[in-house]
Motif scaffolding. Structure first.
Motif, PDB file in Angstrom:
ATOM      1  N   GLY A  34      -2.193  -2.964  -8.237  1.00  0.00           N
ATOM      2  CA  GLY A  34      -2.100  -2.820  -6.733  1.00  0.00           C
ATOM      3  C   GLY A  34      -1.741  -4.113  -6.028  1.00  0.00           C
ATOM      4  O   GLY A  34      -0.957  -4.980  -6.398  1.00  0.00           O
ATOM      5  N   ILE A  35      -2.600  -4.672  -5.112  1.00  0.00           N
ATOM      6  CA  ILE A  35      -2.548  -5.686  -4.137  1.00  0.00           C
ATOM      7  C   ILE A  35      -2.631  -6.965  -5.162  1.00  0.00           C
ATOM      8  O   ILE A  35      -2.116  -8.070  -5.005  1.00  0.00           O
ATOM      9  N   GLY A  36      -3.678  -7.048  -6.025  1.00  0.00           N
ATOM     10  CA  GLY A  36      -3.946  -8.266  -6.859  1.00  0.00           C
ATOM     11  C   GLY A  36      -2.764  -8.449  -7.795  1.00  0.00           C
ATOM     12  O   GLY A  36      -2.586  -9.935  -7.985  1.00  0.00           O
ATOM     13  N   LEU A  85      -4.966  10.027  -2.236  1.00  0.00           N
ATOM     14  CA  LEU A  85      -4.765  10.702  -1.051  1.00  0.00           C
ATOM     15  C   LEU A  85      -3.322  10.887  -0.517  1.00  0.00           C
ATOM     16  O   LEU A  85      -3.249  12.173  -0.205  1.00  0.00           O
ATOM     17  N   THR A  86      -2.410  10.068  -0.783  1.00  0.00           N
ATOM     18  CA  THR A  86      -1.153  10.398  -0.194  1.00  0.00           C
ATOM     19  C   THR A  86      -0.304  11.224  -1.333  1.00  0.00           C
ATOM     20  O   THR A  86       0.698  11.597  -0.615  1.00  0.00           O
ATOM     21  N   GLY A 107      -3.400  -2.278   6.131  1.00  0.00           N
ATOM     22  CA  GLY A 107      -3.676  -0.776   6.385  1.00  0.00           C
ATOM     23  C   GLY A 107      -3.670  -0.128   5.197  1.00  0.00           C
ATOM     24  O   GLY A 107      -3.999  -0.360   4.224  1.00  0.00           O
ATOM     25  N   LEU A 108      -2.797   1.217   5.169  1.00  0.00           N
ATOM     26  CA  LEU A 108      -2.581   1.949   4.171  1.00  0.00           C
ATOM     27  C   LEU A 108      -1.448   1.323   3.073  1.00  0.00           C
ATOM     28  O   LEU A 108      -0.383   1.170   3.566  1.00  0.00           O
ATOM     29  N   VAL A 109      -1.983   1.238   1.851  1.00  0.00           N
ATOM     30  CA  VAL A 109      -0.930   0.462   1.082  1.00  0.00           C
ATOM     31  C   VAL A 109      -0.638   1.360  -0.298  1.00  0.00           C
ATOM     32  O   VAL A 109      -1.512   2.215  -0.634  1.00  0.00           O
ATOM     33  N   ALA A 110       0.471   1.419  -0.622  1.00  0.00           N
ATOM     34  CA  ALA A 110       0.727   2.395  -1.606  1.00  0.00           C
ATOM     35  C   ALA A 110       0.307   1.655  -2.949  1.00  0.00           C
ATOM     36  O   ALA A 110       0.864   0.850  -3.657  1.00  0.00           O
ATOM     37  N   THR A 111      -0.974   1.907  -3.391  1.00  0.00           N
ATOM     38  CA  THR A 111      -1.555   1.468  -4.583  1.00  0.00           C
ATOM     39  C   THR A 111      -2.165   2.623  -5.687  1.00  0.00           C
ATOM     40  O   THR A 111      -2.137   3.815  -5.078  1.00  0.00           O
ATOM     41  N   PRO A 112      -2.517   2.474  -6.688  1.00  0.00           N
ATOM     42  CA  PRO A 112      -3.279   3.398  -7.427  1.00  0.00           C
ATOM     43  C   PRO A 112      -4.465   3.955  -6.788  1.00  0.00           C
ATOM     44  O   PRO A 112      -4.732   5.458  -7.045  1.00  0.00           O
TER      45      PRO A 112
END
Length: 260
Positions: free
Chosen positions: A19-21, A196-197, A186-191
Motif C-alpha cells: 500500500g502507501i508504505g 470495500l471497493t 482520502g480513499l486509496v486503492a490499497t489491499p
C-alpha cells in the motif's frame, strides 16, 4: 530528469511492504535513499531486498511494542550509520458500533494507529537529538482525522489523535530543527480498502462524494509524504496535509446499509 532529493539519506518506513508504505519506500529508493522497512508481515519482510533493491533492509516489527520500535531505529543506525526521516504508516481499522464496542476493541484501534505513531515519533526524535538535531517525521493519518464515519469511533478518534500528536511534536521539537507533519489521505486503492471497493454499491457510495471521481493511487499519497519530508517543505512544520481529491468538501457517505 529523475529527482534525487533523498540521496545519502536513511529513512524508516513502518507498514512498508504494501500500500502507501510500499509506495513511499519505492519513491525513496528511486530518489537515492536507503530505507529500513518495518512491518508485521514476516513473509513480505523476508523478500524485502528482492522487492525493493539492495538499499532496503526489512525488519519484522510490531509498532505497538516499545522495544520493537526502539529496535527498528537501532537497526537503521547500525546498518546505515544514521537516521534522517521516519514515516509512520502502519495502521488499520477494526470497525464496530460505539455502543457495542468492547474496551479491548477500542484499545486495538488506539494501539495500532495512535500508539504506533507515538512510539515512532518518540524514538525517531530521540535519535535525531542524539545526532545533534534535524530530521523529519511524517505521520500518515486519515481523512477520518477530520470526518467521522459510522462504526469508526476507535479508528477516527485514533487518527485525530495522530494529527494532534503531530502538532505537539512539532511544537516541542521544532527548535531542534526537527519537522513533524501529517498526511491525511482520502480513499486509496490499497489491499486494506479492496474489501470495500470490490462491492460496487459501496464503491459508488464513496465515488459519489469524491469530486475527483476516483480513488487515489498509493503513489499519489507517497508523493505528498515525500514532499513534506524533503527540503522543498523546509518551513512546513506541524501541518496536516489532506490528500483526498476534494472529498472533505462533500462529507462522508452513510455506509450503514452495507455494514449491518
Amino acid at each position: 530528469m529523475p529527482m534525487s532529493r533523498f540521496t545519502d539519506t536513511v529513512s524508516v518506513v513502518t507498514g512498508g511492504v504494501s500500500g502507501i508504505g510500499a509506495a513511499i519506500t519505492r519513491r525513496l529508493v528511486a530518489e537515492g535513499g536507503r530505507v529500513v522497512v518495518a512491518d508485521i508481515n514476516k513473509e513480505a519482510i523476508a523478500s524485502t531486498a528482492e522487492t525493493f533493491g539492495e538499499n532496503v533492509v526489512g525488519r519484522y516489527a510490531d509498532m505497538t511494542d516499545e522495544a520493537s520500535v526502539a529496535a527498528v531505529v537501532a537497526e537503521a543506525v547500525d546498518r546505515f550509520g544514521q537516521l534522517d526521516a521516519f514515516f509512520n504508516v502502519a495502521g488499520g481499522a477494526r470497525p464496530g458500533r460505539l455502543v457495542d464496542m468492547s474496551l479491548d476493541h477500542w484499545r486495538f484501534n488506539i494501539a495500532l494507529n495512535l500508539d504506533s505513531a507515538f512510539l515512532g515519533t518518540k524514538y525517531a526524535a530521540a535519535r535525531f537529538l542524539e545526532q545533534g538535531g534535524g530530521g523529519v517525521i511524517i505521520n500518515v493519518a486519515s481523512l477520518n482525522s477530520l470526518m467521522p464515519m459510522h462504526q469508526g469511533a476507535g479508528y477516527s478518534t485514533a487518527k485525530a489523535g495522530v494529527v494532534m500528536l503531530t502538532k505537539q511534536a512539532a511544537l516541542e521539537l521544532g527548535g531542534h530543527g526537527i519537522r513533524v507533519n501529517a498526511v491525511s489521505p482520502g480513499l486509496v486503492a490499497t489491499p486494506l480498502t479492496k474489501q470495500l471497493t470490490d462491492v460496487p454499491a459501496i464503491e459508488a457510495a464513496y465515488l459519489e462524494r469524491i469530486p475527483a471521481g476516483r480513488l487515489a493511487a498509493p503513489e499519489e499519497i507517497a508523493a505528498a509524504c515525500l514532499f513534506l519530508a524533503s527540503s522543498d517543505a523546509s518551513y512546513v512544520n506541524g501541518e496536516n496535509l489532506v490528500v483526498d481529491g476534494a472529498w472533505a468538501t462533500t462529507g462522508y457517505p452513510d455506509l450503514r446499509p452495507f455494514l449491518g
